[in-house]
Design an enzyme around this catalytic site. Structure first.
Site, short mmCIF file in Angstrom:
data_model
loop_
_atom_site.label_atom_id
_atom_site.label_comp_id
_atom_site.label_asym_id
_atom_site.label_seq_id
_atom_site.Cartn_x
_atom_site.Cartn_y
_atom_site.Cartn_z
N ARG A 44 -20.30 20.35 -12.66
CA ARG A 44 -20.50 19.89 -14.03
C ARG A 44 -21.87 19.28 -14.23
NH1 ARG A 44 -16.13 15.70 -14.57
NH2 ARG A 44 -16.65 15.61 -12.38
N GLU A 124 -10.30 8.64 7.03
CA GLU A 124 -9.21 7.67 6.80
C GLU A 124 -8.45 7.98 5.50
OE1 GLU A 124 -8.14 4.73 8.75
OE2 GLU A 124 -6.55 5.24 7.34
N VAL A 127 -5.07 10.58 4.81
CA VAL A 127 -3.63 10.29 4.99
C VAL A 127 -3.34 8.91 4.40
CG1 VAL A 127 -1.77 9.93 6.66
CG2 VAL A 127 -3.54 11.64 7.12
N GLY A 129 -3.73 7.73 1.34
CA GLY A 129 -4.60 7.20 0.28
C GLY A 129 -5.33 5.95 0.74
N ASP A 196 1.27 19.25 1.09
CA ASP A 196 0.34 18.13 1.24
C ASP A 196 0.85 17.17 2.34
OD1 ASP A 196 -1.90 16.38 0.00
OD2 ASP A 196 -0.15 15.07 0.00
N LYS A 200 -0.71 16.11 6.19
CA LYS A 200 -0.88 14.72 6.64
C LYS A 200 -0.14 14.46 7.95
CE LYS A 200 -1.71 13.16 1.91
NZ LYS A 200 -1.05 12.75 0.67
N GLY A 298 -4.43 8.08 -5.90
CA GLY A 298 -5.10 7.42 -7.03
C GLY A 298 -6.56 7.17 -6.69
N1 HSE Z 1 -1.60 14.43 -4.11
C1 HSE Z 1 -1.63 13.47 -3.07
C2 HSE Z 1 -0.41 12.57 -3.19
C3 HSE Z 1 -2.90 12.67 -3.18
O1 HSE Z 1 0.24 12.61 -4.23
O2 HSE Z 1 -0.06 11.87 -2.26
C4 HSE Z 1 -3.18 11.80 -1.99
O3 HSE Z 1 -3.36 12.55 -0.82
#
Ligand code: HSE
Length: 393
Positions: A44, A124, A127, A129, A196, A200, A298
């Protein structure tokens, strides 16, 4: 002054710029020098935004600028992100990422490039967040043999399950909320179908046991087939349904990893983890159980983890972290692992007792079996005409 570049200016990349600005003095004091954002690479056009002067479209500007020490990769996926990460590491830059797909599928290769070039590849944020879990795993828990890891590893699915149960809203509306809050992946199928969480649990296994666990070889089941009726039966019997990633190592060295929805008894701390929160329980042979809890997705929580890696990379410029994993692990198929199973159908307690040894009735047409492998549970489910079959933790 340490100069950094961000690649990919979406939810996480934007969060990194924001937290860097918000906590600049704190970060500079902790690192011992200012950390300054020199470039933002994105498709962008950033003109007209507060980041106009940093916006670029050409990766080679970052690659060829000797002032850039740390590159933050928030592009996602394993295509362009792989190419740019390889090139950044080969150019002698530290790379920090939140990209779990890339770490899970190409981490071994990227960590070996980092080793050869004497730089860090840190992840880090990939996994949990904002939860510090990887660094404790390879650092603070390093004196332990890790026996098992089990956790809620996806914020979106935990948020959806929670909103459906407590908010009484539909799956589709709960997913829309998760997307609006910046929790979900670009393609939320990866969240909903357990892909996802699978990436992890693979990264956690790679670090815990030093052998690569490829996501392609790990069974991953999501939450799309969870029925609200099962959520209610489970709740009335003292269980919560949670999507869990689980990995463990057997005495013979084989490892197992899988992702599946489970009935979790309310006595287990994982049962009480709600909203976007993640929690990861790690069992070490010296420490026992340790639990890590916090916001699993987030912009700002994830940026917190990314920036802690950036700070670590700047601080440990001259002494890279010895991170990496070797050849593929020998895997035990999750279907072989004995578990108690929740079965639900229109069968009576007498029907269940005729097919199963000592089933525990937990509601109308719902039982929990004794421990057995997947094939035996499936056979019993077919005989009983069960319409739901879930593992029990
Ligand atoms: N989409 C992932 C979740 C983001 O909801 O956990 C964080 O890895």
């Amino acid at each position: 002054m340490a100069k950094i570049a961000i690649m990919g200016f979406g939810t996480v990349g934007g969060g990194v710029a924001k937290v860097l600005e918000m906590n600049q003095a704190q970060i500079a004091a902790a690192v011992g020098e200012e950390v300054s954002l020199k470039y933002i690479l994105d498709v962008r056009d950033l003109s007209g935004t507060p980041y106009a002067s940093q916006g670029i479209h050409d990766f080679s500007i970052i690659e060829n600028d000797p002032e850039v020490e740390v590159v933050v990769e928030c592009i996602g996926g394993a295509k362009v992100a792989l190419d740019f990460t390889r090139r950044a590491l080969q150019a002698g830059k530290h790379v920090v990422t939140s990209n779990k797909e890339l770490v899970a599928t190409h981490g071994k290769e990227l960590l070996s490039i980092a080793k050869v070039r004497g730089v860090n590849y840190l992840f880090e944020a990939s996994v949990g967040g904002g939860i510090p879990v990887l660094r404790p795993l390879f650092q603070e828990l390093a004196a332990n043999q890790i026996e098992e890891i089990v956790g809620i590893l996806n914020g979106t699915t935990n948020y959806i399950l929670n909103r459906m149960v407590k908010g009484g809203i539909s799956f589709a509306d709960a997913l829309k909320e998760a997307q609006a809050n910046g929790y979900a992946e670009k393609d939320p199928t990866a969240d909903v179908e357990g892909i996802d969480a699978c990436r992890k649990i693979c990264i956690l296994s790679d670090l815990a046991w030093g052998r690569e666990v490829s996501p392609d070889l790990v069974s991953a089941e999501g939450i799309s087939s969870i029925h609200l009726h099962d959520v209610s039966i489970a709740a009335a019997a003292g269980y919560r349904i949670k999507l869990l990633g689980r990995a463990f190592r057997l005495d013979d060295g084989r490892q197992c990893a899988y992702v599946a929805p489970h009935l979790v008894p309310e006595s287990c701390p994982l049962a009480m983890v709600d909203d976007v929160f993640n929690a990861i329980m790690v069992r070490g042979n010296a420490v026992g159980d340790v639990m890590f809890y916090g916001r699993g997705a987030g912009a700002l929580p994830t940026a917190s983890a990314v920036l802690s890696d950036v700070m670590d990379a700047v601080r440990s410029r001259d002494k890279r972290r010895s991170l990496g994993w070797s050849q593929s692990a020998q895997l035990l198929d999750a279907a072989e692992v004995e578990a108690r199973w929740y079965l639900r159908g229109s069968f009576s307690p007498a029907d269940a007792a005729a097919v199963l040894d000592g089933p525990e009735s937990i509601g109308e047409g719902a039982v929990i079996t004794a421990p057995m492998n997947f094939a035996r549970a499936k056979e019993a489910a077919e005989k009983l005409g069960a319409v739901a079959m879930l593992r029990v933790l």
